[in-house]
Motif scaffolding. Structure first.
Motif, PDB file in Angstrom:
ATOM      1  N   LEU A   1       0.730  -1.449  -0.024  1.00 20.36           N
ATOM      2  CA  LEU A   1      -0.069   0.340  -0.304  1.00 20.36           C
ATOM      3  C   LEU A   1       0.871   1.479   0.166  1.00 20.36           C
ATOM      4  O   LEU A   1       1.504   1.008   0.754  1.00 20.36           O
ATOM      5  CB  LEU A   1      -1.090   0.175   1.313  1.00 20.36           C
ATOM      6  CG  LEU A   1      -2.015   1.230   1.867  1.00 20.36           C
ATOM      7  CD1 LEU A   1      -2.587   1.188   0.842  1.00 20.36           C
ATOM      8  CD2 LEU A   1      -2.329   1.698   2.893  1.00 20.36           C
ATOM      9  N   THR A   2       0.720   2.002  -1.187  1.00 13.81           N
ATOM     10  CA  THR A   2       1.405   3.817  -0.909  1.00 13.81           C
ATOM     11  C   THR A   2       0.537   4.303  -0.406  1.00 13.81           C
ATOM     12  O   THR A   2      -0.430   4.846  -0.931  1.00 13.81           O
ATOM     13  CB  THR A   2       1.967   3.911  -2.540  1.00 13.81           C
ATOM     14  OG1 THR A   2       2.781   2.236  -2.549  1.00 13.81           O
ATOM     15  CG2 THR A   2       2.568   4.896  -2.100  1.00 13.81           C
ATOM     16  N   MET A   3       0.783   5.459  -0.143  1.00 10.03           N
ATOM     17  CA  MET A   3       0.108   6.487   1.333  1.00 10.03           C
ATOM     18  C   MET A   3       0.947   7.894   1.412  1.00 10.03           C
ATOM     19  O   MET A   3       2.040   7.674   1.659  1.00 10.03           O
ATOM     20  CB  MET A   3      -0.164   5.842   2.361  1.00 10.03           C
ATOM     21  CG  MET A   3      -1.034   4.778   2.690  1.00 10.03           C
ATOM     22  SD  MET A   3      -0.759   4.329   4.496  1.00 10.03           S
ATOM     23  CE  MET A   3       1.153   3.732   4.309  1.00 10.03           C
ATOM     24  N   SER A   4       0.588   9.157   1.922  1.00  8.80           N
ATOM     25  CA  SER A   4       1.151  10.404   1.462  1.00  8.80           C
ATOM     26  C   SER A   4       0.483  10.637   3.253  1.00  8.80           C
ATOM     27  O   SER A   4      -0.629  10.449   3.397  1.00  8.80           O
ATOM     28  CB  SER A   4       0.293  11.171   0.651  1.00  8.80           C
ATOM     29  OG  SER A   4       0.923  12.379   0.905  1.00  8.80           O
ATOM     30  N   VAL A   5       1.094  10.457   3.425  1.00  9.22           N
ATOM     31  CA  VAL A   5       0.494  10.699   5.177  1.00  9.22           C
ATOM     32  C   VAL A   5       1.613  12.091   5.940  1.00  9.22           C
ATOM     33  O   VAL A   5       2.459  12.872   5.447  1.00  9.22           O
ATOM     34  CB  VAL A   5       1.727  10.274   6.059  1.00  9.22           C
ATOM     35  CG1 VAL A   5       1.296   9.630   7.710  1.00  9.22           C
ATOM     36  CG2 VAL A   5       1.434   7.882   5.888  1.00  9.22           C
ATOM     37  N   GLN A   6       0.870  12.859   5.993  1.00  5.47           N
ATOM     38  CA  GLN A   6       0.761  14.261   6.464  1.00  5.47           C
ATOM     39  C   GLN A   6       0.699  13.915   8.878  1.00  5.47           C
ATOM     40  O   GLN A   6      -0.280  13.432   9.047  1.00  5.47           O
ATOM     41  CB  GLN A   6       0.284  15.490   6.178  1.00  5.47           C
ATOM     42  CG  GLN A   6       0.359  16.256   6.688  1.00  5.47           C
ATOM     43  CD  GLN A   6      -1.094  17.913   6.557  1.00  5.47           C
ATOM     44  OE1 GLN A   6      -1.793  17.337   6.615  1.00  5.47           O
ATOM     45  NE2 GLN A   6      -0.669  19.020   6.036  1.00  5.47           N
TER      46      GLN A   6
END
Length: 848
Positions: free
Chosen positions: A244-249
């Motif tokens: 799973l590829t995520m953009s995490v802030q």
């Protein structure tokens, strides 16, 4: 003599002049030396930047109350010394993901920290947990202050100070890494259908920092993170480990020293909450809860900044949703506190500031409105909300609305959904998003409050809407029938319900003295009224049928009939809507698949929850409603018979060959459903979850009685002197395998004697079609117990509950099934039918 005197005076003047010159020279040299020393010290202090950020091209800096430096792949924080000892909040959210179901959700549970320092270290401390003390007892407060300390959670070496010694610089890269559970922790999260994430292992080679930003009172680090997931299917660990590829802030925010006043939460009222430990009673302590809410005043409204990329019609739909909530606030005498403003053109405005409320346009593959809050864990104050509006909202309307509304509303009979329909849908979805931002919690019982007659009444629905709470997971009034739209029946969620108005009053209405007593009185004043019932998620062993996704109305039979009617209309008419060559092929091909989802996830699952169901109400000595009440036997039997009569003959799914061809070369959909074990898989799933309902009922619907009723339905054909049909043979196969799987002894025998025997049904574990459709893919019933909670939290398990031993009952039913199969074999019309019966008989005999 006079001449000599003059010569002496001249000499003295020369000497004095020379001494003065020498003194001035020394003074200049001393001053120069001092200045050199100061410069040296200053250069030494400045050298911390030179030491850490040698290559200026790799260095980016963002300044705020806290300054953040990004250098190569490292993150450095520069925190003022005066902030040491202050409270901070860590919040992490998934702003984008290759799995759209996770976009716009928390990446980990928020954390409350205290940042402090020693001479050489920066300390991240675990704060003292929230407590509530007797305000009139100063000794108690002093004793707690002396006895408790903030444990050190993380330490970071100090790299240096700024030139004026007012701020400390340290390397915080390890803290913001996705391997830190404060940043990324997906354990226990749903992964669609019956899949659950056990753990997420970040892959360092494919993860990187995207940006680092500083704002007023907070900093934010956004990174792209690829993680390998370990997942389970109904308690069984899968061998597959998807990536799973995520953009995490991740946000580190400074919390205000002046705290918002708290308000007590109540488990009967659907609010968000934070917990504390109550020590006001010296003899014992207990767990307590504060509500989550906004700090709303006339000077401090709730301002949402609206993305200017969102088209005008959608913006108006969003404003309409906000206006509906403002109407409820008006009735409370609080004016209209929700304000919608466009993104500011000021260069200082940044929409990615995690501490402001934004409604952003999501230009990705997501199709659902997303929302999450940033909350002060000390008081429950909601500091900000991030709402995302997807670009392809029309996809969600097609997927959900067409199957439920096309028979009633002609606007849904097309691929090209009109903008007006999308705006109605957006208003409905934003009602729940705004509700979340105000502190309301998901209320799964809201849609079960009204009768089918009320939901088909123009007057009723126009006054009350279609649900008592928009915080439920329902959008459309699928109980409506053709002609109801023309009469004025409301077809979609369009305003907060009566339960929402009550919850808003509980959260925000001004209360003078005796607040605690008044709140308790409010929580009980609607006792027994289904419109005000707050429905939490219920555990499998105590399933409350009122608290289900996709349900509508208080009559499950009427709901099932309405949904089947809508799906039949779709099968008959939908091919005529898709002649345009511009319609994507994948939409045509998946269209029949989503019919299966409607039948199983949204029709079969909610109604089957009545079998072995139990109504769970919050215990209270003043309540006239029992804490537990089993679903009446007549209702459980009625639901079972309805499921059989509905799913016994699904040939209507295959009646329109043009519909079948939408999905390719499909011979039959009904056969595929039967061969994958439906509806029997759902019915046997309920068998192992009937124990508590049986235990709590004076006249229970026992597991034996339930299996007797199933047996009569399964062998109805042979009992009437007819051969078993292929669909019924598939159901009997699931029935037999389930009976064996529920008995430890028979299961062990079956395992010992079986040598690669294949079931008549397909191998569910490897059926990728089932995974794609997000349908359950196993008929095993092992249970995983999780941590027990009480109070505001949903019940996750039942204390001291032990499932009923039904092995003897299952054994008897297997013997009975063998007798019925022997009779069915004698009625078989050919060798194929006899062979199927022989196979099932063999499956039984090898364990008896």
């Amino acid at each position: 003599m006079k001449k000599l005197f003059l010569w002496l005076m001249a000499g003295l003047l020369i000497i004095g002049s020379t001494n003065e010159a020498n003194a001035r020279s020394k003074k200049k040299k001393g001053k120069a030396k001092t200045e050199q020393q100061v410069d040296s010290v200053q250069k030494k202090k400045k050298s911390v930047y030179d030491k850490l950020f040698k290559d200026k091209k790799k260095h980016t800096v963002s300044k705020g109350t806290i300054t953040i430096h990004q250098y190569d792949a490292k993150i450095y924080l520069e925190i003022p010394v005066k902030l040491m000892g202050r409270d901070f909040l860590v919040h992490s959210a998934i702003t984008g993901s290759s799995d759209i179901s996770l976009t716009g959700t928390k990446a980990a549970q928020s954390r409350y920290l205290i940042i402090d320092k020693t001479d050489s270290l920066v300390l991240f401390r675990d704060p003292k947990y929230n407590i509530r003390l007797n305000e009139e007892d100063d000794n108690q407060k002093e004793a707690f202050d002396l006895s408790r300390s903030n444990a050190i959670y993380k330490t970071f070496p100090i790299e240096g100070y700024t030139s004026d010694s007012t701020s400390v610089v340290f390397n915080a890269t390890s803290y913001f890494a996705c391997s830190n559970k404060d940043v990324l922790n997906l354990a226990g999260r749903s992964y669609g259908g019956m899949l659950t994430i056990i753990s997420a292992s970040p892959q360092s080679k494919t993860s990187f920092i995207d940006s680092a930003d500083a704002f007023d009172n907070c900093v934010s680090v956004t990174q792209n993170c690829t993680a390998k997931l370990s997942i389970s299917i109904m308690g069984f660990v899968s061998k597959e480990q998807p990536e799973l590829t995520m953009s995490v802030q991740t946000t580190l925010a400074l919390l205000a020293e002046d705290k918002m006043s708290t308000r007590e939460a109540n488990p009967r009222v659907g609010t968000g909450f934070i917990s504390y430990t109550d020590y006001r009673n010296e003899k014992r302590f207990k767990k307590g809860y504060y509500v989550t809410r906004r700090n709303i005043t006339s000077q401090q409204p709730v301002i949402f900044y609206l993305d200017t990329l969102i088209q005008d019609s959608w913006s108006q739909a969003i404003r309409k949703s906000a206006d509906e909530w403002n109407k409820v606030f008006n009735e409370l005498g609080m004016g209209e506190p929700i304000l919608i403003k466009p993104y500011e053109k000021d260069s200082t405005f940044r929409a990615n500031n995690p501490m402001i409320n934004t409604i952003a346009f999501l230009n990705n593959n997501n199709s659902e409105v997303t929302a999450y809050n940033v909350t002060d864990l000390r008081t429950g104050e909601i500091l900000s909300t991030k709402i995302g509006v997807p670009r392809d909202l029309a996809f969600s309307v097609r997927r959900n609305g067409v199957y439920q509304m096309a028979e009633v509303d002609p606007r849904f009979r097309t691929y090209y959904i009109a903008d007006g329909v999308i705006c109605e849908n957006l208003t409905a979805r934003m009602l729940k998003a705004f509700g979340l931002s105000l502190g309301l919690a998901t209320n799964l019982a809201g849609s079960a409050a009204y009768s089918p007659e009320e939901l088909r009444s123009p007057e009723f629905t126009q006054k009350y809407g279609i649900t008592a709470s928009v915080m439920d997971n329902v959008l459309y009034n699928y109980l409506a029938q053709p002609g109801d739209k023309e009469k004025g029946v409301v077809l979609i969620v369009n305003k907060p319900g009566v339960c929402d108005a009550f919850t808003l009053k509980y959260l925000y209405a001004a209360i003078g003295e005796n607040e605690s007593d008044i709140l308790k009185k409010w929580a009980m004043e609607h006792d027994g009224d289904p419109r005000y019932f707050y429905g939490k998620r219920s555990p499998a062993y105590a399933t409350d049928p009122r608290c289900q996704n996709y349900d509508l109305g208080n009559d499950p039979i009427a709901a099932l009939d309405a949904q089947i009617s809508h799906v039949k209309y779709i099968v008959k008419n939908s091919p005529d809507w898709f002649h345009d060559d511009n319609i994507p092929n994948d939409y045509r091909e998946l269209f029949p698949d989503f019919v299966i989802i409607e039948l199983i996830n949204k029709t079969l699952s909610p109604v089957s929850s009545y079998i072995g169901g139990i109504y769970i109400n919050e215990a209270n000595e003043k309540s006239s409603v029992p804490s537990y009440k089993s679903v009446p036997v007549d209702m459980q039997r009625k639901v079972l018979q309805k499921i059989f009569s509905t799913f016994y003959d699904l040939k209507w799914l295959d009646s329109n060959t043009d519909f079948l061809r939408l999905g390719g070369a499909n011979p039959e959909i009904s056969t595929w459903i039967y061969n994958n074990g439906y509806p029997m898989m759902s019915l046997m799933f309920r068998l192992m979850r009937m124990g508590l309902s049986v235990e709590k009922s004076a006249k229970p619907y026992t597991q034996e009685a339930y299996l007797n009723d199933i047996e009569k339905q399964l062998f109805k054909e042979s009992l009437n002197g007819k051969p078993l049909s292929s669909p019924m043979i598939s159901q009997i196969s699931v029935y037999i395998n389930s009976l064996k799987g529920m008995c430890p002894t028979l299961k062990a025998i079956d395992k010992a004697v079986s040598k690669g025997v294949t079931s008549l049904t397909v191998n569910e574990r490897n059926n990728h079609k089932l995974h794609m459709l997000e349908l359950p893919t196993t008929s095993s019933y092992d249970v995983t117990y999780s941590k027990v909670y009480a109070g505001m939290e949903p019940t996750n398990s039942i204390n001291f509950y032990s499932g009923t031993d039904i092995e003897a009952v299952c054994y008897d039913k297997l013997k009975s099934a063998r007798r019925h199969l022997m009779q069915a074999r004698s009625l078989a019309r050919n060798d194929i039918e006899r062979g199927k019966c022989d196979y099932l008989i063999t499956m039984i005999e090898r364990v008896l």
